[in-house]
Design a protein around this motif. Structure first.
Motif, PDB file in Angstrom:
ATOM      1  N   ASP A 113      48.435  16.918  55.069  1.00 29.44           N
ATOM      2  CA  ASP A 113      49.109  15.627  55.207  1.00 29.44           C
ATOM      3  C   ASP A 113      49.660  15.113  53.879  1.00 29.44           C
ATOM      4  OD1 ASP A 113      48.576  15.577  57.891  1.00 29.44           O
ATOM      5  OD2 ASP A 113      46.748  14.362  57.705  1.00 29.44           O
ATOM      6  N   SER A 114      49.028  15.508  52.775  1.00 25.24           N
ATOM      7  CA  SER A 114      49.414  14.949  51.474  1.00 25.24           C
ATOM      8  C   SER A 114      50.403  15.826  50.704  1.00 25.24           C
ATOM      9  CB  SER A 114      48.161  14.725  50.612  1.00 25.24           C
ATOM     10  OG  SER A 114      47.503  15.960  50.352  1.00 25.24           O
ATOM     11  N   LEU A 115      50.583  17.071  51.134  1.00 21.80           N
ATOM     12  CA  LEU A 115      51.459  17.994  50.408  1.00 21.80           C
ATOM     13  C   LEU A 115      52.694  18.316  51.230  1.00 21.80           C
ATOM     14  CD1 LEU A 115      48.798  20.577  49.117  1.00 21.80           C
ATOM     15  CD2 LEU A 115      49.873  18.746  47.793  1.00 21.80           C
ATOM     16  N   SER A 116      53.745  18.719  50.538  1.00 21.37           N
ATOM     17  CA  SER A 116      54.911  19.228  51.247  1.00 21.37           C
ATOM     18  C   SER A 116      54.532  20.542  51.913  1.00 21.37           C
ATOM     19  CB  SER A 116      56.074  19.459  50.284  1.00 21.37           C
ATOM     20  OG  SER A 116      55.770  20.519  49.386  1.00 21.37           O
ATOM     21  N   ALA A 117      55.327  20.958  52.889  1.00 22.37           N
ATOM     22  CA  ALA A 117      55.034  22.211  53.594  1.00 22.37           C
ATOM     23  C   ALA A 117      54.986  23.384  52.626  1.00 22.37           C
ATOM     24  CB  ALA A 117      56.084  22.455  54.679  1.00 22.37           C
ATOM     25  N   GLU A 118      55.916  23.403  51.652  1.00 22.21           N
ATOM     26  CA  GLU A 118      55.958  24.505  50.687  1.00 22.21           C
ATOM     27  C   GLU A 118      54.727  24.510  49.795  1.00 22.21           C
ATOM     28  OE1 GLU A 118      58.347  22.323  51.209  1.00 22.21           O
ATOM     29  OE2 GLU A 118      59.964  23.513  52.117  1.00 22.21           O
ATOM     30  N   ASP A 119      54.323  23.315  49.327  1.00 14.79           N
ATOM     31  CA  ASP A 119      53.150  23.238  48.449  1.00 14.79           C
ATOM     32  C   ASP A 119      51.862  23.564  49.211  1.00 14.79           C
ATOM     33  OD1 ASP A 119      54.698  22.584  46.300  1.00 14.79           O
ATOM     34  OD2 ASP A 119      54.360  20.417  46.455  1.00 14.79           O
ATOM     35  N   PHE A 120      51.787  23.140  50.467  1.00 14.15           N
ATOM     36  CA  PHE A 120      50.592  23.449  51.249  1.00 14.15           C
ATOM     37  C   PHE A 120      50.495  24.949  51.519  1.00 14.15           C
ATOM     38  CE2 PHE A 120      48.371  23.850  55.397  1.00 14.15           C
ATOM     39  CZ  PHE A 120      47.118  23.423  54.971  1.00 14.15           C
ATOM     40  N   LEU A 121      51.629  25.579  51.823  1.00 15.94           N
ATOM     41  CA  LEU A 121      51.638  27.026  52.051  1.00 15.94           C
ATOM     42  C   LEU A 121      51.193  27.759  50.801  1.00 15.94           C
ATOM     43  CD1 LEU A 121      52.297  29.366  53.960  1.00 15.94           C
ATOM     44  CD2 LEU A 121      54.651  29.300  53.105  1.00 15.94           C
ATOM     45  N   GLU A 122      51.670  27.328  49.641  1.00 19.77           N
ATOM     46  CA  GLU A 122      51.259  27.949  48.380  1.00 19.77           C
ATOM     47  C   GLU A 122      49.763  27.743  48.132  1.00 19.77           C
ATOM     48  OE1 GLU A 122      52.292  27.761  43.576  1.00 19.77           O
ATOM     49  OE2 GLU A 122      53.486  26.598  45.014  1.00 19.77           O
ATOM     50  N   THR A 123      49.269  26.566  48.460  1.00 16.64           N
ATOM     51  CA  THR A 123      47.841  26.276  48.288  1.00 16.64           C
ATOM     52  C   THR A 123      46.985  27.159  49.184  1.00 16.64           C
ATOM     53  OG1 THR A 123      48.300  23.970  47.687  1.00 16.64           O
ATOM     54  CG2 THR A 123      46.077  24.487  48.473  1.00 16.64           C
ATOM     55  N   VAL A 124      47.374  27.279  50.450  1.00 12.18           N
ATOM     56  CA  VAL A 124      46.612  28.104  51.388  1.00 12.18           C
ATOM     57  C   VAL A 124      46.626  29.566  50.957  1.00 12.18           C
ATOM     58  CG1 VAL A 124      46.532  28.970  53.764  1.00 12.18           C
ATOM     59  CG2 VAL A 124      46.888  26.538  53.334  1.00 12.18           C
ATOM     60  N   ASN A 125      47.768  30.049  50.518  1.00 20.24           N
ATOM     61  CA  ASN A 125      47.849  31.445  50.070  1.00 20.24           C
ATOM     62  C   ASN A 125      46.990  31.683  48.830  1.00 20.24           C
ATOM     63  OD1 ASN A 125      49.474  32.549  52.082  1.00 20.24           O
ATOM     64  ND2 ASN A 125      51.364  31.892  51.074  1.00 20.24           N
ATOM     65  N   SER A 126      46.915  30.686  47.953  1.00 16.79           N
ATOM     66  CA  SER A 126      46.042  30.811  46.784  1.00 16.79           C
ATOM     67  C   SER A 126      44.578  30.909  47.206  1.00 16.79           C
ATOM     68  CB  SER A 126      46.236  29.611  45.851  1.00 16.79           C
ATOM     69  OG  SER A 126      47.549  29.575  45.330  1.00 16.79           O
ATOM     70  N   TYR A 127      44.219  30.107  48.191  1.00 23.58           N
ATOM     71  CA  TYR A 127      42.849  30.161  48.718  1.00 23.58           C
ATOM     72  C   TYR A 127      42.579  31.522  49.377  1.00 23.58           C
ATOM     73  CZ  TYR A 127      39.973  29.877  52.941  1.00 23.58           C
ATOM     74  OH  TYR A 127      39.122  30.157  53.985  1.00 23.58           O
ATOM     75  N   PHE A 128      43.561  32.041  50.122  1.00 21.27           N
ATOM     76  CA  PHE A 128      43.383  33.363  50.744  1.00 21.27           C
ATOM     77  C   PHE A 128      43.214  34.461  49.694  1.00 21.27           C
ATOM     78  CE2 PHE A 128      45.769  31.913  54.780  1.00 21.27           C
ATOM     79  CZ  PHE A 128      44.569  31.603  55.407  1.00 21.27           C
ATOM     80  N   GLU A 129      43.894  34.317  48.552  1.00 19.05           N
ATOM     81  CA  GLU A 129      43.710  35.291  47.471  1.00 19.05           C
ATOM     82  C   GLU A 129      42.256  35.306  47.011  1.00 19.05           C
ATOM     83  OE1 GLU A 129      45.512  37.537  46.013  1.00 19.05           O
ATOM     84  OE2 GLU A 129      47.530  37.156  46.775  1.00 19.05           O
ATOM     85  N   CYS A 130      41.618  34.148  47.026  1.00 22.21           N
ATOM     86  CA  CYS A 130      40.215  34.062  46.606  1.00 22.21           C
ATOM     87  C   CYS A 130      39.280  34.678  47.637  1.00 22.21           C
ATOM     88  CB  CYS A 130      39.823  32.597  46.380  1.00 22.21           C
ATOM     89  SG  CYS A 130      40.701  31.783  45.037  1.00 22.21           S
ATOM     90  N   THR A 131      39.472  34.352  48.897  1.00 25.50           N
ATOM     91  CA  THR A 131      38.515  34.761  49.937  1.00 25.50           C
ATOM     92  C   THR A 131      38.900  36.102  50.559  1.00 25.50           C
ATOM     93  OG1 THR A 131      39.752  33.325  51.463  1.00 25.50           O
ATOM     94  CG2 THR A 131      37.757  32.423  50.444  1.00 25.50           C
TER      95      THR A 131
END
Length: 408
Positions: free
Chosen positions: A243-261
């Motif tokens: 809700d707080s991020l743009s779609a592009e920033d949220f996608l980048e955030t989720v992908n960064s998390y997937f890189e970790c897990t």
């Protein structure tokens, strides 16, 4: 060349052509096809000093591959060069290359003498090859489809041959190379398509699931019962982040998390089955009846994921971004590993009570304030300094389940 000698050379070249067709019919490595072709041309009497081919691939990390063969005494050495997305077709070397020129002009053949009165060094690579000892350079292009759009995204093969013989290639040798390069392109095309199939299936299904599909498990219901360690991790506060991020920033955030897990799972021998929104469902199969190895792999992945998250959060702090966190559930159980869905649209995944239980265990990480929780079954197979958080009623599970956490 005497007639008897010419006939012998023709027989050897026929052998190279036949060998290339045999590679198209089997499952050969691209690296071996190019190296084997150049070695055989050299053995047949073609004064080859360097062979080069490049082609686009369909891969999540790489845009193109180049394979370079160089003569080394009686045979050659082969090097594979992979170019990342974002780096291909943008450099100054690319813009000034014969390959770019040929793609832009759709010229399928280009020759440059590199020494003597006929030398024509209009591309930087010509200068480079001459400095390394080459005397003649012949570039070629074979398109895979006539309706290809001209340019770097054209589907096909581009290659070149170089010799260091002072007189360069003879006309007869160039005719031979033209004959061979089309067969080389056919052989490479078949293997490139096979490689793309394997890559796409492994990327979207996972290596093991992709292999099973290629082995024929494509009907609904095809699969196997599997005893496995099950991993389920979920990004914390994902709804608020979305809700707080743009779609592009949220996608980048989720992908960064997937890189970790998910990245940690893959690096430690596990297989990622699904990305469920911002959650990761993965398994560490237990194939020999002893769960300890799979449990240790999952624990190594858990430690790796925490280290990756710490590094990511340090990077995010430098950008004044909030830290990320996740919850992780680990469990052991029997699951059905196979095709589910409708005949027109299947998914290769795991189903069964154990898969549901691990998701419920992970959901307790929020209420218990622990990043990683495990079932008692898992904890018994992965001895650590565990402590019981008690028996918990899990939604959809008939009996309470003892849940363990690492002592802090």
């Amino acid at each position: 060349m005497p007639e008897k000698e010419a006939s012998a050379s023709a027989v050897l070249i026929d052998g190279v052509a036949d060998w290339l067709m045999s590679q198209a019919l089997g499952e050969a490595d691209l690296h071996d096809i190019v190296g084997g072709c150049c070695d055989r041309l050299l053995a047949a009497g073609i004064p080859l000093w360097r062979g080069f081919v490049t082609f686009r691939i369909l891969h999540p990390k790489f845009a193109s591959v180049a394979i370079v063969w160089r003569r080394d005494e009686r045979t050659g050495t082969v090097e594979r060069i992979e170019t990342l997305h974002g780096e291909a077709f943008t450099s100054e070397d690319w813009r000034q290359s014969p390959i770019n020129h040929m793609l832009s002009t759709q010229i399928p053949f280009l020759r440059r003498r590199l020494r003597g009165e006929e030398a024509f060094l209009d591309f930087p690579v010509c200068e480079e090859l001459r400095e390394q000892g080459a005397s003649d350079y012949v570039a070629w292009m074979v398109a895979f489809a006539r309706d290809n759009e001209p340019g770097p995204h054209q589907d096909g093969i581009i290659g070149s041959w170089s010799t260091d013989r002072p007189s360069g290639f003879s006309d007869s040798e160039i005719r031979t190379l033209v004959r061979i390069q089309r067969r080389l392109a056919v052989s490479l095309k078949v293997q490139i398509k096979q490689q793309i199939t394997h890559t796409v299936l492994a990327t979207y299904l996972g290596k093991d699931a992709g292999r099973q599909v290629l082995d024929g498990q494509i009907r609904r219901g095809d699969g196997e019962m599997l005893h496995a360690v099950i991993w389920y991790s979920d990004l914390r506060d994902s709804t608020r982040l979305a809700d707080s991020l743009s779609a592009e920033d949220f996608l980048e955030t989720v992908n960064s998390y997937f890189e970790c897990t998910a990245g940690a799972v893959l690096a430690n021998g596990g297989e990622v089955l699904r990305f469920i929104g911002d959650a990761v469902l993965a398994i560490f199969p237990i194939r020999d009846g002893d769960p300890r190895s799979a449990c240790e792999g999952a624990m190594a992945a858990a430690r790796d994921a925490e280290a990756r998250l710490q590094a990511l959060n340090q990077e995010r702090a430098g950008k004044r971004l909030e830290a990320l966190d996740y919850g992780l559930g680990l469990h052991i159980g029997d699951v059905m590993f196979g095709n589910i869905g409708v005949p027109e649209r299947l998914e290769f995944s795991v189903i069964g009570p154990a898969a549901n239980e691990v998701a419920r265990i992970e959901s307790l990480t929020k209420t218990l304030g622990r990043r990683t929780l495990a079932s008692a079954e898992f904890a018994r197979c992965a001895p650590r300094d565990w402590e019981s958080t008690g028996a918990h009623a899990l939604r959809g599970v008939g009996t309470a389940v003892e849940v363990m956490a690492l002592k802090t």
